[in-house]
Design a protein around this motif. Structure first.
Motif, mmCIF file in Angstrom:
data_model
loop_
_atom_site.group_PDB
_atom_site.id
_atom_site.type_symbol
_atom_site.label_atom_id
_atom_site.label_comp_id
_atom_site.label_asym_id
_atom_site.label_seq_id
_atom_site.Cartn_x
_atom_site.Cartn_y
_atom_site.Cartn_z
ATOM 1 N N SER A 87 0.818 -1.363 0.010
ATOM 2 C CA SER A 87 0.034 -0.259 -0.163
ATOM 3 C C SER A 87 0.859 1.177 0.083
ATOM 4 O O SER A 87 1.905 1.294 0.634
ATOM 5 N N GLY A 88 0.518 2.281 -0.761
ATOM 6 C CA GLY A 88 1.334 3.543 -0.765
ATOM 7 C C GLY A 88 2.334 3.500 -2.050
ATOM 8 O O GLY A 88 3.272 4.403 -2.258
ATOM 9 N N THR A 89 2.376 2.161 -2.696
ATOM 10 C CA THR A 89 3.809 2.047 -3.364
ATOM 11 C C THR A 89 3.479 2.204 -5.010
ATOM 12 O O THR A 89 2.342 1.793 -5.373
ATOM 13 N N GLY A 294 -29.266 -7.966 -11.171
ATOM 14 C CA GLY A 294 -28.936 -7.640 -9.581
ATOM 15 C C GLY A 294 -27.477 -7.680 -9.297
ATOM 16 O O GLY A 294 -26.984 -7.610 -8.108
ATOM 17 N N THR A 295 -26.535 -7.539 -10.274
ATOM 18 C CA THR A 295 -25.032 -7.311 -10.064
ATOM 19 C C THR A 295 -24.824 -6.040 -9.280
ATOM 20 O O THR A 295 -25.312 -5.009 -9.875
ATOM 21 N N ALA A 296 -24.005 -6.185 -8.338
ATOM 22 C CA ALA A 296 -23.645 -4.710 -7.745
ATOM 23 C C ALA A 296 -22.529 -4.335 -8.164
ATOM 24 O O ALA A 296 -21.479 -4.921 -8.599
ATOM 25 N N ILE A 297 -22.150 -2.730 -7.668
ATOM 26 C CA ILE A 297 -20.934 -2.240 -8.236
ATOM 27 C C ILE A 297 -20.165 -1.763 -6.849
ATOM 28 O O ILE A 297 -20.815 -1.205 -5.885
ATOM 29 N N ALA A 298 -18.904 -2.196 -6.961
ATOM 30 C CA ALA A 298 -17.974 -1.821 -5.797
ATOM 31 C C ALA A 298 -17.286 -0.412 -6.297
ATOM 32 O O ALA A 298 -16.508 -0.704 -7.309
ATOM 33 N N HIS A 299 -17.736 0.598 -5.776
ATOM 34 C CA HIS A 299 -17.215 1.838 -6.203
ATOM 35 C C HIS A 299 -15.899 2.221 -5.531
ATOM 36 O O HIS A 299 -15.855 2.205 -4.129
ATOM 37 N N CYS A 300 -14.783 2.255 -6.214
ATOM 38 C CA CYS A 300 -13.403 2.578 -5.432
ATOM 39 C C CYS A 300 -12.718 3.767 -5.677
ATOM 40 O O CYS A 300 -12.008 4.210 -6.727
ATOM 41 N N PRO A 301 -13.326 4.852 -5.338
ATOM 42 C CA PRO A 301 -13.115 6.526 -5.711
ATOM 43 C C PRO A 301 -11.731 6.880 -5.392
ATOM 44 O O PRO A 301 -11.010 7.391 -6.235
ATOM 45 N N VAL A 302 -10.990 6.392 -4.356
ATOM 46 C CA VAL A 302 -9.522 6.788 -4.324
ATOM 47 C C VAL A 302 -8.722 5.846 -5.462
ATOM 48 O O VAL A 302 -7.991 6.633 -5.939
ATOM 49 N N THR A 328 -12.126 -0.066 -0.981
ATOM 50 C CA THR A 328 -11.032 0.764 -0.736
ATOM 51 C C THR A 328 -10.021 0.430 -1.668
ATOM 52 O O THR A 328 -9.157 1.295 -2.163
ATOM 53 N N ASP A 329 -10.293 -0.684 -2.490
ATOM 54 C CA ASP A 329 -9.126 -1.334 -3.363
ATOM 55 C C ASP A 329 -7.786 -1.198 -2.898
ATOM 56 O O ASP A 329 -6.919 -0.924 -3.743
ATOM 57 N N ILE A 330 -7.676 -1.627 -1.576
ATOM 58 C CA ILE A 330 -6.109 -1.833 -1.406
ATOM 59 C C ILE A 330 -5.464 -2.677 -2.347
ATOM 60 O O ILE A 330 -5.989 -3.655 -2.639
ATOM 61 N N SER A 331 -4.327 -2.371 -2.946
ATOM 62 C CA SER A 331 -3.744 -1.206 -2.769
ATOM 63 C C SER A 331 -3.763 -0.317 -3.983
ATOM 64 O O SER A 331 -3.041 0.906 -3.968
ATOM 65 N N GLY A 332 -4.485 -0.427 -4.911
ATOM 66 C CA GLY A 332 -4.584 0.523 -5.898
ATOM 67 C C GLY A 332 -5.136 1.768 -5.257
ATOM 68 O O GLY A 332 -5.094 2.881 -5.761
ATOM 69 N N GLY A 333 -6.141 1.549 -4.140
ATOM 70 C CA GLY A 333 -6.336 2.721 -3.329
ATOM 71 C C GLY A 333 -5.548 2.451 -2.196
ATOM 72 O O GLY A 333 -5.161 1.644 -1.632
ATOM 73 N N PHE A 334 -4.606 3.842 -1.741
ATOM 74 C CA PHE A 334 -3.519 3.599 -0.591
ATOM 75 C C PHE A 334 -4.214 3.454 0.740
ATOM 76 O O PHE A 334 -3.544 3.035 1.606
#
Length: 454
Positions: A87-89, A294-302, A328-334
């Motif tokens: 994360s953060g890299t 009925g498919t859901a979306i995981a919104h990963c704004p960071v 959060t999409d760790i680690s595409g999201g930090f």
């Protein structure tokens, strides 16, 4: 009268609807032996004072102190568990390069169970400390390490939905990190599903196996077809990435002459229990297909700010009736914090509505009606996540799990700027959502059990 396992008294914030919050001032919450909210009692209700008298002074009575508030536990719909170690890299390079230079070499290390345990143990504890009570996890291609992650969720009291990742295409994955062959990928996935279902019998909060093709570019057609059949056979959750970036979206169009959504659907991977990450480039027929299945979306704004090449039109998709939660999409999201992602969801939506190119006239610059409010972003992190998973979580109301975080706004080291004793409670809610830090989260409960305190 003394029939409940726990009784809590305090002011809570929960979602009234996708657009507005509900403020429950000085309510009582009665929790049963299964960790579910059996009763929510308002101060004006006839049984309020008799309940208080019956429980006051007992060890199973919990009165919040002044300046403390209850929030539902957060629901994180997209975490790459092994990537916590990076994360953060290197967030400044393109997705394809990031995966091959950093991510795949790291994930290959999870063949080592000692290394896997070190990372996963820390990650689960960190997410709980950030108020996240339910997580939808990508693990790695390694069946044993993936099962270890599920076991750690069970042990630490987190509600975990865990997927052994499938990446079987020799043309698209590095030799050092992929499934040995398609058949083994499917056999391992089925054995993983069965093992996690056995593990789930030992816990209250729920542990679930998830069918997990990494994304279409990493899988052969045979693997995608086989995973769709396993999802149907076991009525299992499904997760993958869908139309995340220009590159990923374009790759699927070149390979199948159709968009990600329709390709996934052809393999039986869009269903009521499917959650697809990102989805920034869904067009109108794609979005209609999500709503229909009925498919859901995981919104990963960071994460999207770094890798998605666009801002997802959350408000538009929500208006179509698609379930949406936050990841959060760790680690595409930090950041491991959904508080940070709630904030970024609001910011990104405003940037989409207002536009970002100052050389254009204001009326041409943005996409109208794109903004979401802090109330709506809070809904995505709580009730929206629960609805995306079809589980009774994310709200503080009867017949929902007692998954909560207790926020202390008066903590000396992290005091929120509340100077008026009679400050409007919605204003306090907004300050919590924008300013709270992990140290403000004093306790976290999952399914009626305390799993974190500081």
């Amino acid at each position: 009268m003394d029939q409940y396992m726990q009784l809590f008294q305090g002011t809570a914030f929960s979602s009234q609807s996708s657009k507005e919050i509900q403020i429950l001032k000085d309510y009582l919450f009665a929790i049963n032996a299964e960790g579910m909210i059996e009763k929510v009692v308002a101060p004006e209700d006839a049984e309020y004072h008799p309940l208080l008298e019956a429980y006051q002074g007992k060890s199973n009575f919990h009165r919040l102190t002044e300046g403390q508030y209850l929030l539902p536990g957060f629901i994180d719909l997209h975490v790459h568990a092994p990537q916590w170690a990076q994360s953060g890299t290197a967030l400044d390079i393109p997705l394809y390069d990031w995966l091959n230079t950093y991510t795949f070499p790291l994930e290959s290390k999870f063949a080592d169970l000692d290394f896997a345990e070190k990372v996963y143990d820390d990650l689960v504890s960190t997410l709980l400390a950030n108020g996240t009570t339910t997580v939808l996890y990508f693990a790695t291609v390694h069946k044993e390490a993936s099962l270890l992650l599920a076991e750690l969720c069970a042990k630490k009291g987190q509600r975990g939905l865990v997927g052994k990742v499938v990446m079987d295409d020799p043309a698209q994955n590095p030799e050092y990190y992929r499934d040995a062959d398609t058949n083994l990928a499917l056999v391992d996935t089925e054995e993983f599903i069965l093992a996690v279902r056995e593990l789930a019998k030992t816990v209250k909060q729920g542990i679930y196996p998830v069918v997990t093709p990494r994304f279409i570019p990493s899988c052969t057609n045979e693997a995608l077809e086989g995973l769709g059949k396993l999802a149907a056979k076991y009525d299992a959750y499904v997760q993958s990435h869908c139309s995340e970036s220009d590159w990923a979206h374009g790759y699927v169009r070149d390979r199948f002459d159709k968009n990600d959504a329709f390709a996934l659907h052809d393999f039986g991977l869009l269903r009521e229990k499917s959650v697809m990450a990102h989805c920034n480039f869904l067009d109108e027929p794609d979005a209609d297909l999500f709503a229909e299945t009925g498919t859901a979306i995981a919104h990963c704004p960071v994460s999207n700010a770094y890798f998605a090449n666009s801002v997802i039109p959350v408000a538009h998709f929500h208006a179509k009736g698609i379930d949406i939660g936050l990841g959060t999409d760790i680690s595409g999201g930090f950041s491991p914090s959904l508080f940070d992602n709630v904030r970024q969801a609001v910011i990104s939506s405003r940037m989409l509505e207002d536009g970002v190119d100052p050389s254009l006239p204001a009326h041409e610059r943005g996409v109208p009606d794109s903004r979401i409010t802090i109330d709506e972003a809070f809904y995505l992190a709580t009730a929206g996540g629960g609805e995306s998973l079809s589980l009774p979580i994310g709200r503080l109301q009867q017949n929902y799990a007692w998954d909560v975080q207790i926020i202390d706004t008066k903590l000396p080291s992290a005091k929120l700027p509340i100077f008026d004793e009679n400050e409007d409670l919605h204003g306090i809610f907004e300050k919590i959502m924008y300013l709270a830090r992990p140290e403000n989260i004093r306790e976290v409960w999952v399914q009626g059990m305390k799993v974190h305190s500081r």
